[in-house]
Scaffold this motif. Structure first.
Motif, PDB file in Angstrom:
ATOM      1  N   ASP A 128      -0.085   5.347   4.463  1.00  0.00           N
ATOM      2  CA  ASP A 128       1.617   4.524   4.539  1.00  0.00           C
ATOM      3  C   ASP A 128       1.428   3.214   5.598  1.00  0.00           C
ATOM      4  OD1 ASP A 128       4.333   3.781   4.132  1.00  0.00           O
ATOM      5  OD2 ASP A 128       4.272   3.839   6.392  1.00  0.00           O
ATOM      6  N   LYS A 136       1.163  -0.648   4.686  1.00  0.00           N
ATOM      7  CA  LYS A 136       1.946  -1.546   5.496  1.00  0.00           C
ATOM      8  C   LYS A 136       0.837  -3.003   5.792  1.00  0.00           C
ATOM      9  CE  LYS A 136       6.377   0.282   5.893  1.00  0.00           C
ATOM     10  NZ  LYS A 136       5.948   1.389   5.102  1.00  0.00           N
ATOM     11  N   PRO A 194       2.094  -6.222   3.697  1.00  0.00           N
ATOM     12  CA  PRO A 194       3.149  -6.585   4.384  1.00  0.00           C
ATOM     13  C   PRO A 194       4.612  -6.999   3.736  1.00  0.00           C
ATOM     14  CG  PRO A 194       1.890  -7.977   4.837  1.00  0.00           C
ATOM     15  CD  PRO A 194       0.819  -7.560   4.405  1.00  0.00           C
ATOM     16  N   ASN A 235       6.592   2.004  -1.081  1.00  0.00           N
ATOM     17  CA  ASN A 235       5.842   0.699  -0.548  1.00  0.00           C
ATOM     18  C   ASN A 235       5.999  -0.386  -1.746  1.00  0.00           C
ATOM     19  OD1 ASN A 235       5.017  -0.086   2.239  1.00  0.00           O
ATOM     20  ND2 ASN A 235       3.545   2.131   1.723  1.00  0.00           N
TER      21      ASN A 235
END
Lengths: 332, 332
Positions: free
Chosen positions: A202, A206, A210, A231
């Motif tokens: 995860d 990220k 982003p 996500n």
């Protein structure tokens, strides 16, 4: 009628558990070099054989040669659609010569100026899989973010390059530093990571994405899919091409984050290339000029000789191949 | 300015683990019966409050009244779009009177000849959810097979009846014999089963749907979803409305059969009604004549009085409601 030696890779027993070398054996037989008149059959000399994960589901008949896609040259034909010397790709068997009783499904290779091995990968089933999965299932828009797992594989490397050409932001993951370097340096991905070096998938997603993921091209399944789901952006698409991480497990890993399908209105869709076969001419028209201009490149991993086939096929499930895994039977 | 008593259901603490009665308390306050001039606000007398699974995610602010959808009557308005006496539905709070500071999202009820409580269910959010999920996400064709879990619930009962009217073969599951009887006898499902009495969900699905499932309207998740996946037909669709079996678990059950997404080319898509709000007028036009002709019926489960709200809401997650769960605050 002339006869030649015909070496074959034969399934010794239906595999139980992960594939192993002892599931296969090399058998040397012989083959007539001509097909019977009026039989409608074609005799192929196999040149390049393709190693693909789906083959696992075909390994059911002990004593028979391993079935799979390949590129071959017609040695003898009693089918009006094929002539001696034609180059074709399609379903064949892991042997030096294959008698194709019903050659209807063989595809004649028109663009013989391309490397012939490409018809096991970039210009064959994996290529059309990438093209159909990305454009038809993924419904990409310029500027969207695309994440690809198993991104240096036969399908993933093309998905990433098509996505870049389409104006997307493209991130891939793979299982070694060498592969990650390929993604960034050879295939032009915007970013990439080695999932084996990321304790927290995860966090890796990220960091590299982003702004979230609009399209996930899913090749692996398992914990990667669970990490991707939270996500995904609103109305994201997941094109499910395969779940290779799961194929050699006794019981698949459970996916726990499907509530994000509702929360983020995600569409998740499985597909196979054969459903999009009508796109093949358009696919070639699109991709071949890019190849000629150097805008699309392709990495292949050659296993030399029919005997090397079993190890190459097994290697797929452990990520040992770098790029498309091809078995070279003969270069002409 | 006149004041009235205003009883409220207030969240005592943010729930941890499964919802329980002690997470709520009844607080008696008062409310002015007029809104300030120029404020743009509306004062509602709440008549019917809706119990919906998604409310769990809204229970975050201790000390405030439980938020939720409801039907109310405008008692005072300083908004040009609403007049005293108007009947409306939309987001309100679990209390006798609610001041709606921004009433833009309230929907004026035009068809006041329908039972007003229907605007918490059949003619409100659950109704549009059923309509949009079935037609837009499910893409049904006449003659296809449709399977609905939580089929007697607020959404499921309408999905089944819409599917029957569309010419589909419709099977539902629910958690009691009473509910199964409703499905077969009141809503006209072709078949139904009580999942609590089926030791083998796969066998139950094969028994009721021997030709497989073209559309699965998913309300529950968990092991039901895992049993459905292998029973989906080629190019089947799964409309993911909710996963209620999972909401009260600490960790969701893992789904192991996602490889069928590829094998059967399944499309699985999450959705929420708000994304289809533009269909609401068409939905009413379609459904209201069917209601008037008795071709669509609807079962509601009334909890009488605001005080009964917490138990009614908690009951949803244990399948205690039979049909749409409504809290009756006042019948006029």
């Amino acid at each position: 009628m002339a006869e030649v030696r015909n070496k074959r890779v034969v399934l010794r027993n239906a595999p139980s558990g992960p594939l192993k070398e002892s599931d296969f054996e090399i058998v040397v037989g012989s083959s007539k070099l001509e097909v019977g008149e009026g039989s409608g059959a074609v005799l192929l000399k196999n040149l390049y054989l393709s190693c693909d994960p789906y083959q696992l589901s075909l390994l059911t008949t002990p004593g028979s040669a391993v079935p799979g896609l390949g590129v071959g040259k017609v040695v003898s034909s009693s089918h009006p659609g094929f002539q001696k010397g034609d180059l074709v790709w399609g379903m064949t068997s892991w042997e030096e010569y294959s008698l194709i009783a019903d050659p209807q499904s063989l595809i004649k290779i028109e663009h013989v100026d391309m490397p012939l091995s490409f018809y096991t990968g970039l210009l064959g089933m994996p290529g059309l899989t990438a093209y159909a999965g990305f454009f038809q299932v993924g419904s990409p828009k310029k500027g969207e973010t695309v994440y690809i797992s198993a991104a240096s594989g036969a399908v993933g490397q093309l998905v990433g390059q098509l996505a870049k050409l389409h104006g997307c932001y493209v991130v891939g993951s793979a299982g070694s530093r060498e592969k990650v370097d390929l993604l960034k340096e050879k295939f032009g991905f915007d970013d990439a990571f080695n999932y084996k070096e990321e304790p927290d998938l995860d966090a890796a997603l990220k960091r590299c994405l982003p702004n979230g993921i609009d399209i996930y091209f899913e090749n692996v399944g398992g914990r990667m899919l669970d990490a991707v789901l939270p996500n995904m952006n609103l109305r994201g698409r997941i094109a499910v091409c395969g779940l290779i991480s799961q194929y050699i497990l006794d019981r698949p890993e459970g996916i726990c984050n499907l509530m994000y399908l509702v929360r983020s209105r995600i569409r998740m869709e499985g597909f196979v290339w054969a459903d999009y076969y009508d796109l093949y001419p358009k696919f070639l028209e699109t991709v071949i000029p890019h190849i000629k201009e150097g805008k699309i490149v392709y990495v292949e991993d050659y296993a030399e000789g029919l005997e090397s086939g079993p190890v190459a096929l097994i290697g797929l499930f452990h990520g040992r191949n770098v790029g498309k895994q091809v078995v070279v039977v003969s270069r002409e």
